[in-house]
Design a protein around this motif. Structure first.
Motif, PDB file in Angstrom:
ATOM      1  N   LYS A   1       0.833  -0.761   0.110  1.00 55.21           N
ATOM      2  CA  LYS A   1      -0.335  -0.310  -0.059  1.00 55.21           C
ATOM      3  C   LYS A   1       0.460   1.304  -0.142  1.00 55.21           C
ATOM      4  N   LYS A   2       0.372   2.382  -0.123  1.00 53.18           N
ATOM      5  CA  LYS A   2       1.149   3.757  -0.152  1.00 53.18           C
ATOM      6  C   LYS A   2       0.728   4.406   0.963  1.00 53.18           C
ATOM      7  N   HIS A   3       1.862   5.032   1.506  1.00 53.15           N
ATOM      8  CA  HIS A   3       2.629   5.415   2.691  1.00 53.15           C
ATOM      9  C   HIS A   3       2.417   6.482   2.432  1.00 53.15           C
ATOM     10  N   PHE A   4       1.567   7.407   3.491  1.00 52.14           N
ATOM     11  CA  PHE A   4       1.871   8.657   3.785  1.00 52.14           C
ATOM     12  C   PHE A   4       2.853   9.215   5.306  1.00 52.14           C
ATOM     13  N   ILE A   5       3.276  10.430   4.844  1.00 52.06           N
ATOM     14  CA  ILE A   5       3.119  10.849   6.364  1.00 52.06           C
ATOM     15  C   ILE A   5       2.669  11.967   6.764  1.00 52.06           C
ATOM     16  N   ASP A   6       2.042  11.327   7.519  1.00 49.06           N
ATOM     17  CA  ASP A   6       1.192  12.587   8.378  1.00 49.06           C
ATOM     18  C   ASP A   6       1.640  12.635   9.162  1.00 49.06           C
ATOM     19  N   LYS A   7       1.784  14.504   9.382  1.00 49.52           N
ATOM     20  CA  LYS A   7       2.439  15.553  10.448  1.00 49.52           C
ATOM     21  C   LYS A   7       1.927  15.131  11.596  1.00 49.52           C
ATOM     22  N   ASN A   8       1.127  15.410  11.113  1.00 48.31           N
ATOM     23  CA  ASN A   8       0.189  15.343  13.048  1.00 48.31           C
ATOM     24  C   ASN A   8       0.581  13.934  13.786  1.00 48.31           C
ATOM     25  N   LEU A   9       1.110  13.081  13.238  1.00 49.59           N
ATOM     26  CA  LEU A   9       1.485  11.413  13.887  1.00 49.59           C
ATOM     27  C   LEU A   9       2.708  11.793  14.055  1.00 49.59           C
ATOM     28  N   LEU A  10       3.394  12.718  13.925  1.00 54.88           N
ATOM     29  CA  LEU A  10       4.703  12.224  13.391  1.00 54.88           C
ATOM     30  C   LEU A  10       5.263  12.378  15.147  1.00 54.88           C
ATOM     31  N   HIS A  11       6.309  11.632  16.128  1.00 55.88           N
ATOM     32  CA  HIS A  11       6.919  12.002  16.791  1.00 55.88           C
ATOM     33  C   HIS A  11       8.230  12.580  17.038  1.00 55.88           C
ATOM     34  N   LEU A  12       9.401  12.762  17.924  1.00 59.18           N
ATOM     35  CA  LEU A  12       9.873  13.643  17.938  1.00 59.18           C
ATOM     36  C   LEU A  12      11.521  12.558  17.476  1.00 59.18           C
TER      37      LEU A  12
ATOM     38  N   VAL B   1      25.265  -2.162  -4.932  1.00 54.25           N
ATOM     39  CA  VAL B   1      23.609  -2.109  -3.428  1.00 54.25           C
ATOM     40  C   VAL B   1      22.676  -1.353  -4.263  1.00 54.25           C
ATOM     41  N   THR B   2      23.452  -0.151  -4.498  1.00 55.94           N
ATOM     42  CA  THR B   2      22.076   0.401  -4.100  1.00 55.94           C
ATOM     43  C   THR B   2      21.389   0.975  -5.278  1.00 55.94           C
ATOM     44  N   GLU B   3      21.656  -0.096  -6.551  1.00 51.06           N
ATOM     45  CA  GLU B   3      20.916   0.095  -7.438  1.00 51.06           C
ATOM     46  C   GLU B   3      19.674  -1.417  -7.192  1.00 51.06           C
ATOM     47  N   GLU B   4      20.226  -2.352  -6.221  1.00 45.94           N
ATOM     48  CA  GLU B   4      19.508  -3.409  -5.561  1.00 45.94           C
ATOM     49  C   GLU B   4      18.625  -2.995  -4.515  1.00 45.94           C
ATOM     50  N   LEU B   5      19.051  -2.157  -4.142  1.00 46.59           N
ATOM     51  CA  LEU B   5      17.849  -1.908  -2.575  1.00 46.59           C
ATOM     52  C   LEU B   5      16.695  -0.799  -3.619  1.00 46.59           C
ATOM     53  N   TRP B   6      17.268  -0.215  -4.761  1.00 55.12           N
ATOM     54  CA  TRP B   6      16.419   0.446  -5.364  1.00 55.12           C
ATOM     55  C   TRP B   6      15.374  -0.019  -5.566  1.00 55.12           C
ATOM     56  N   ALA B   7      15.681  -0.980  -6.276  1.00 51.55           N
ATOM     57  CA  ALA B   7      14.613  -2.064  -6.981  1.00 51.55           C
ATOM     58  C   ALA B   7      13.955  -2.669  -6.360  1.00 51.55           C
ATOM     59  N   ALA B   8      14.695  -3.178  -5.153  1.00 49.19           N
ATOM     60  CA  ALA B   8      13.412  -4.140  -4.184  1.00 49.19           C
ATOM     61  C   ALA B   8      12.308  -3.089  -3.640  1.00 49.19           C
ATOM     62  N   PHE B   9      13.168  -1.819  -3.756  1.00 48.44           N
ATOM     63  CA  PHE B   9      11.490  -0.884  -2.325  1.00 48.44           C
ATOM     64  C   PHE B   9      10.967  -0.578  -3.694  1.00 48.44           C
ATOM     65  N   GLY B  10      10.960  -0.623  -4.818  1.00 46.23           N
ATOM     66  CA  GLY B  10       9.866  -0.352  -6.060  1.00 46.23           C
ATOM     67  C   GLY B  10      10.326   1.292  -5.899  1.00 46.23           C
ATOM     68  N   TYR B  11      10.957   2.570  -6.236  1.00 49.01           N
ATOM     69  CA  TYR B  11      11.037   3.576  -6.233  1.00 49.01           C
ATOM     70  C   TYR B  11      10.970   4.710  -7.610  1.00 49.01           C
ATOM     71  N   GLY B  12      10.776   3.080  -8.186  1.00 49.02           N
ATOM     72  CA  GLY B  12      10.375   3.681 -10.023  1.00 49.02           C
ATOM     73  C   GLY B  12      11.112   2.354 -11.088  1.00 49.02           C
ATOM     74  N   GLU B  13      10.355   2.835 -12.299  1.00 45.08           N
ATOM     75  CA  GLU B  13      10.926   1.726 -13.004  1.00 45.08           C
ATOM     76  C   GLU B  13      11.824   2.322 -13.569  1.00 45.08           C
ATOM     77  N   ILE B  14      12.360   3.239 -13.357  1.00 49.11           N
ATOM     78  CA  ILE B  14      13.629   3.483 -14.277  1.00 49.11           C
ATOM     79  C   ILE B  14      14.713   2.861 -12.839  1.00 49.11           C
ATOM     80  N   SER B  15      15.962   2.919 -13.647  1.00 49.68           N
ATOM     81  CA  SER B  15      16.574   3.064 -12.871  1.00 49.68           C
ATOM     82  C   SER B  15      17.521   4.278 -11.730  1.00 49.68           C
ATOM     83  N   ILE B  16      17.941   3.800 -10.701  1.00 53.17           N
ATOM     84  CA  ILE B  16      18.328   5.150  -9.870  1.00 53.17           C
ATOM     85  C   ILE B  16      19.018   5.511 -10.423  1.00 53.17           C
ATOM     86  N   MET B  17      20.228   5.316 -11.263  1.00 49.25           N
ATOM     87  CA  MET B  17      21.331   5.919 -12.099  1.00 49.25           C
ATOM     88  C   MET B  17      20.702   7.104 -12.858  1.00 49.25           C
ATOM     89  N   GLN B  18      18.879   7.034 -13.085  1.00 49.70           N
ATOM     90  CA  GLN B  18      18.168   8.076 -13.767  1.00 49.70           C
ATOM     91  C   GLN B  18      17.408   8.678 -12.879  1.00 49.70           C
TER      92      GLN B  18
END
Length: 266
Positions: A50-61, A147-164
């Motif tokens: 699921k898509k996660h959003f940062i709710d500023k009202n729920l942020l702790h210190l 390792v960052t390319e591998e993790l970028w794909a694992a997190f699913g941050y985008g269809e493009i490579s982290i290089m782009q």
């Protein structure tokens, strides 16, 4: 591997000096690669589709602190690279990932990620974790591309490579400078309690009954009262008493002072 060697060479690079390379120094950055990988695995275990959003009202210190640190690290790393100060950039990222993210934030986020603070908090903290790694990976990519390319794909941050992917830029809406200052006070208190435990030669696994914290500043007192569960969990203490500075010091106790805060371990 190659990433450990690259990170090691970058971190050891200092303008005007030769690199004194050894296997032990490369081993340090091999351990760093393992630390990054395990931290990412921990984050991925606590994320869902699921898509996660940062709710500023729920942020702790601690959430506001790590988001602020991300913005500071973006600015510092970008500045160092623009000035060809590669060593400072690499060392700053090493300290941020190992210290701020792994040693502090991941440990402090565990209760929320386990659902102990409610589902809305769990999803907010998951959103913070996503934002943190979305910042870390591109900043580390010039030093540790594989390792960052591998993790970028694992997190699913985008269809493009982290290089782009775009280079991270500061987001002023994710800066909370006042809370970041309060978090540094909390860190100092936790370190002080841990040092008192070590001075008393208490085993790390042993649960102590109580720590007494005496402080006069209302803002600091409120922050510490809000954070007593974190202090108790991270310091292996059953109860944390936050009292006015004028309160009597507990008898037969080890004590220390952190700024205007007096800490006693009965």
């Amino acid at each position: 591997g190659a990433d450990a060697l690259r990170m090691g060479l970058a971190a050891l690079a200092t303008q005007g000096r030769d690199i004194l390379l050894s296997a032990n120094k490369i081993e340090t950055y091999r351990l760093f690669m393992n630390k990054l990988w395990n931290a990412a695995r921990f984050a991925l275990m606590n994320l869902d589709d699921k898509k996660h959003f940062i709710d500023k009202n729920l942020l702790h210190l601690q959430d506001k602190w790590i988001l602020t640190r991300c913005q500071e690290v973006i600015a510092a790393t970008t500045n160092f690279i623009n000035e060809y100060n590669i060593g400072e950039a690499a060392r700053g990222l090493y300290d941020f990932v190992w210290g701020d993210v792994c040693d502090w934030y991941l440990e402090m986020s565990k209760p929320a990620l386990k659902g102990e603070e409610g589902e809305e908090r769990r999803r907010t903290v998951a959103g913070v974790l996503e934002e943190v790694f979305k910042t870390i990976l591109p900043l580390l990519h010039p030093f540790t591309p594989f390792v960052t390319e591998e993790l970028w794909a694992a997190f699913g941050y985008g269809e493009i490579s982290i290089m782009q992917s775009p280079w991270p830029v500061e987001n002023k809406f994710l800066r909370f400078d006042d809370e970041a200052g309060s978090m540094r006070i909390l860190q100092d208190v936790i370190r002080a309690v841990r040092n008192l435990r070590a001075e008393a030669r208490v085993a790390p696994s042993q649960l102590l009954n109580k720590v007494v914290i005496r402080v006069d500043t209302p803002k600091t007192a409120n922050m510490l009262n809000f954070s007593v569960e974190q202090i108790a969990r991270l310091c292996r203490i059953k109860s944390v008493d936050v009292l006015p500075h004028a309160a009597a010091r507990p008898a037969a106790s080890l004590s220390c002072v952190v700024g205007n805060i007096a800490i006693s371990l009965p």
